[in-house]
Design a protein around this motif. Structure first.
Motif, PDB file in Angstrom:
ATOM      1  N   GLU A   3      69.667 -23.038  87.672  1.00  0.00           N
ATOM      2  CA  GLU A   3      69.712 -22.138  88.827  1.00  0.00           C
ATOM      3  C   GLU A   3      71.108 -22.134  89.451  1.00  0.00           C
ATOM      4  O   GLU A   3      71.607 -21.091  89.885  1.00  0.00           O
ATOM      5  CB  GLU A   3      68.668 -22.576  89.857  1.00  0.00           C
TER       6      GLU A   3
ATOM      7  N   SER B 220      57.261 -15.709  84.062  1.00  0.00           N
ATOM      8  CA  SER B 220      57.865 -14.399  83.815  1.00  0.00           C
ATOM      9  C   SER B 220      57.052 -13.658  82.757  1.00  0.00           C
ATOM     10  O   SER B 220      56.649 -14.251  81.757  1.00  0.00           O
ATOM     11  CB  SER B 220      59.301 -14.563  83.346  1.00  0.00           C
TER      12      SER B 220
ATOM     13  N   LYS C 178      67.409 -13.051  79.060  1.00  0.00           N
ATOM     14  CA  LYS C 178      67.436 -14.215  79.946  1.00  0.00           C
ATOM     15  C   LYS C 178      67.272 -15.526  79.176  1.00  0.00           C
ATOM     16  O   LYS C 178      66.855 -15.544  78.019  1.00  0.00           O
ATOM     17  CB  LYS C 178      66.321 -14.104  80.995  1.00  0.00           C
TER      18      LYS C 178
ATOM     19  N   PRO D 230      70.990 -15.526  84.134  1.00  0.00           N
ATOM     20  CA  PRO D 230      69.651 -14.931  84.259  1.00  0.00           C
ATOM     21  C   PRO D 230      68.592 -15.862  83.672  1.00  0.00           C
ATOM     22  O   PRO D 230      68.712 -16.308  82.528  1.00  0.00           O
ATOM     23  CB  PRO D 230      69.753 -13.636  83.456  1.00  0.00           C
TER      24      PRO D 230
ATOM     25  N   GLU E 297      60.483  -9.222  91.565  1.00  0.00           N
ATOM     26  CA  GLU E 297      61.619  -9.990  91.060  1.00  0.00           C
ATOM     27  C   GLU E 297      62.458  -9.162  90.104  1.00  0.00           C
ATOM     28  O   GLU E 297      61.961  -8.555  89.168  1.00  0.00           O
ATOM     29  CB  GLU E 297      61.097 -11.246  90.333  1.00  0.00           C
ATOM     30  N   SER E 298      63.752  -9.109  90.333  1.00  0.00           N
ATOM     31  CA  SER E 298      64.703  -8.485  89.426  1.00  0.00           C
ATOM     32  C   SER E 298      65.955  -9.330  89.476  1.00  0.00           C
ATOM     33  O   SER E 298      66.066 -10.251  90.277  1.00  0.00           O
ATOM     34  CB  SER E 298      64.997  -7.047  89.863  1.00  0.00           C
ATOM     35  N   GLU E 299      66.931  -9.004  88.638  1.00  0.00           N
ATOM     36  CA  GLU E 299      68.119  -9.849  88.637  1.00  0.00           C
ATOM     37  C   GLU E 299      68.848  -9.834  89.975  1.00  0.00           C
ATOM     38  O   GLU E 299      69.261 -10.868  90.454  1.00  0.00           O
ATOM     39  CB  GLU E 299      69.047  -9.443  87.493  1.00  0.00           C
TER      40      GLU E 299
ATOM     41  N   ALA F 137      66.931 -12.024  92.225  1.00  0.00           N
ATOM     42  CA  ALA F 137      67.087 -13.412  91.806  1.00  0.00           C
ATOM     43  C   ALA F 137      68.382 -13.990  92.367  1.00  0.00           C
ATOM     44  O   ALA F 137      68.425 -15.146  92.807  1.00  0.00           O
ATOM     45  CB  ALA F 137      67.084 -13.511  90.279  1.00  0.00           C
TER      46      ALA F 137
END
Length: 540
Positions: free
Chosen positions: A263, A195, A201, A268, A60-62, A65
């Motif tokens: 979401e 996370s 974030k 972020p 998972e990374s931005e 995402a």
């Protein structure tokens, strides 16, 4: 025009710059902002035991995402038939896992077999969830009756593990595992894929200790025992049992809509639980914002201390519910060594044997001695009462939180205040400066009072917003068919709450709010007067 007013106008223009027409705002339904399942997004199925649409080996990374948010949702994620209580039910052996970490699933069913499906909650074009994983067929088994520990009246299922669930490739987020019995009945099991870091974030904190406190599975909760009485209640509750009703009621009512909204905004995000903050506070380091969701009553002193430190280091705080950080709890391990028990003796705290060697660590209300620490020193507001049902009344219409809503002073929104509420208490410790932005008259058990939405800032630049009502997250669904009638709240209320929440989350996601937005104007004395009573003339 003075600098403060000019700053507020500039902030309002900045927030409104996303193209929303203010003049049309209060005529827009909440359905338009929240529930777009009618757009015709298609669901996805999978073959046995695979991850639909998974990308092997990706972490998972931005950017990933962002890709996750664009994926096609699965609008068939909802339960269609609960059936009788023993039709199918289950629990996990962890409240959360890191991405890629497996967990055990414990299931009891009267059906010959079942399947488990993992849905990640999000926007997904209005579908609100995406199927990430589905098991093969698992043989059903009706597991034995739970065990009751006599000293604390703690219910533990102590079932045998049914299967292991892998989470390889699962994005961080809030999940519902749906158990589908071959009889056609279904239940949820909630799981947070948390996370490891929330740096840069907005951190959504799921209130798993509160979920468990109210859980009556096995006939006992922290509120009542098998006979329905307070005196026979549990003094400690275990995560080693299913949740009652649909298996995830507290998440569905008080948290899901806020996750979907966050979401949809595309800011972020990071995910964790209150239990995990207690155990691993490093997740808070560098977070722009910490969001406490709609019903977050039970906190450990450690969790509170770590969140306070984050605020004082510049992390914004949002309290979307009421009655937050009210009960002081202790977490204890089971025989297995894992932390799976929430202890809260409440009014019987003196009977807790732990106090013999730890006299300043009671499990009662935070505001009560022997270690009194009113929650207002963190939230800015203080829990006052239950139950109530009252209109939400706007006080500070020029505040940036209400930018783009079109509201005027004394505009009201029916039923938005309830069922529990908070208010500013001039006599109790609270950070400052404190600005009351909504001041709602109400009656609770025959007594007249007020609920307050409040905003304060601290020297680190962090901003803190508390809604003062437990119905705020529910109101995000008002005017839709989600979550039943939502206490009679209408689409106008849903649109107002949605926009205000968007304003807060967007502004806070940019960093310490007081360094970018106008500071809070201390108006507590003008609202409540020198004696702590409201100075406003109201119709109630």
């Amino acid at each position: 025009m003075d600098d403060d007013v000019e700053g507020r106008d500039r902030a309002a223009r900045d927030i409104a710059a996303d193209g929303f027409d203010r003049r049309r705002f209060l005529g827009v339904t909440a359905a338009g902002a929240f529930s777009l399942a009618a757009y015709g997004v298609t669901g996805c199925d999978s073959s046995t035991g695979v991850r639909p649409g998974a990308e092997p080996g990706r972490t998972e990374s931005e950017p990933s995402a962002a890709r996750e948010r664009r994926r096609t949702g699965s609008p068939d994620w909802r339960i269609r038939s609960e059936g009788p209580p023993d039709a199918i039910e289950g629990y996990a052996d962890k409240v959360s896992v890191l991405p890629g970490e497996a967990f055990g699933l414990y299931v009891s069913t009267t059906a010959p077999g079942f399947r488990a499906s993992a849905y990640r909650i999000g926007w997904y074009g209005g579908a609100q969830a995406r199927l990430v994983w589905r098991s093969g067929r698992v043989a059903g088994r009706h597991q034995h009756r739970p065990r009751l520990k006599s000293g604390t009246r703690t219910v533990q299922a102590d079932w045998e593990r049914t299967t292991a669930v892998p989470t390889g490739g699962w994005p961080e987020g809030a999940y519902l595992l749906r158990l589908d019995a071959e009889s056609g009945h279904q239940r949820y099991v909630p799981m947070i894929v948390r996370s490891a870091s929330a740096s840069g974030k907005t951190l959504l904190v799921h209130a798993v200790a509160t979920w468990q406190a109210y859980n009556r599975w096995g006939d006992y909760s922290l509120y009542e025992g098998k006979d329905g009485g307070y005196g026979s209640r549990s003094l400690a509750v275990s995560f080693d049992r299913p949740y009652d009703k649909n298996g995830a009621e507290k998440f569905m009512v008080y948290e899901r809509a806020a996750v979907v909204l966050a979401e949809r905004l595309g800011i972020p995000l990071a995910y964790t639980t209150g239990v995990d903050i207690h155990r691993a506070p490093s997740v808070l380091r560098g977070a722009t914002t910490v969001v406490s969701l709609g019903h977050d009553e039970y906190w450990t002193p450690e969790q509170r201390r770590y969140v306070t430190r984050a605020r004082d280091a510049g992390t914004n705080l949002v309290f979307l519910g009421a009655n937050t950080c009210f009960r002081r709890v202790r977490l204890e391990p089971l025989e297995t060594g894992s932390v799976r028990t929430v202890v809260c003796y409440k009014s019987d705290y003196k009977d807790d044997p732990y106090l013999v060697n730890h006299p300043t660590m009671p499990t009662n209300d935070f505001r009560s001695p022997p270690a009194a620490q009113p929650e207002s020193s963190l939230t800015g507001v203080l829990y006052e009462g239950y139950p109530t049902d009252a209109p939400y009344v706007v006080h500070g219409t020029d505040h940036w939180i209400f930018a783009g809503t079109g509201v005027k002073r004394r505009d009201s929104f029916d039923h938005l205040v309830g069922v529990e509420y908070d208010r500013v208490m001039p006599q109790t410790p609270a950070p400052g400066p404190m600005e009351i932005v909504a001041h709602s008259p109400l009656v609770c058990k025959g007594r007249s009072s007020h609920s307050d939405s409040a905003y304060y800032t601290v020297p680190s630049g962090a901003g803190v917003f508390a809604t003062g009502t437990m119905r705020w997250v529910e109101a995000l669904m008002a005017g839709t068919r989600e979550n039943g009638g939502n206490h009679g709240m209408d689409a106008r209320t849903g649109a107002f709450v949605t926009r205000a929440t968007e304003n807060v989350l967007r502004a806070f996601a940019a960093g310490p709010a007081a360094k970018r937005m106008p500071p809070a104007r201390d108006n507590v004395r003008s609202v409540y007067g020198h004696n702590g009573h409201t100075t406003e003339k109201t119709d109630r």
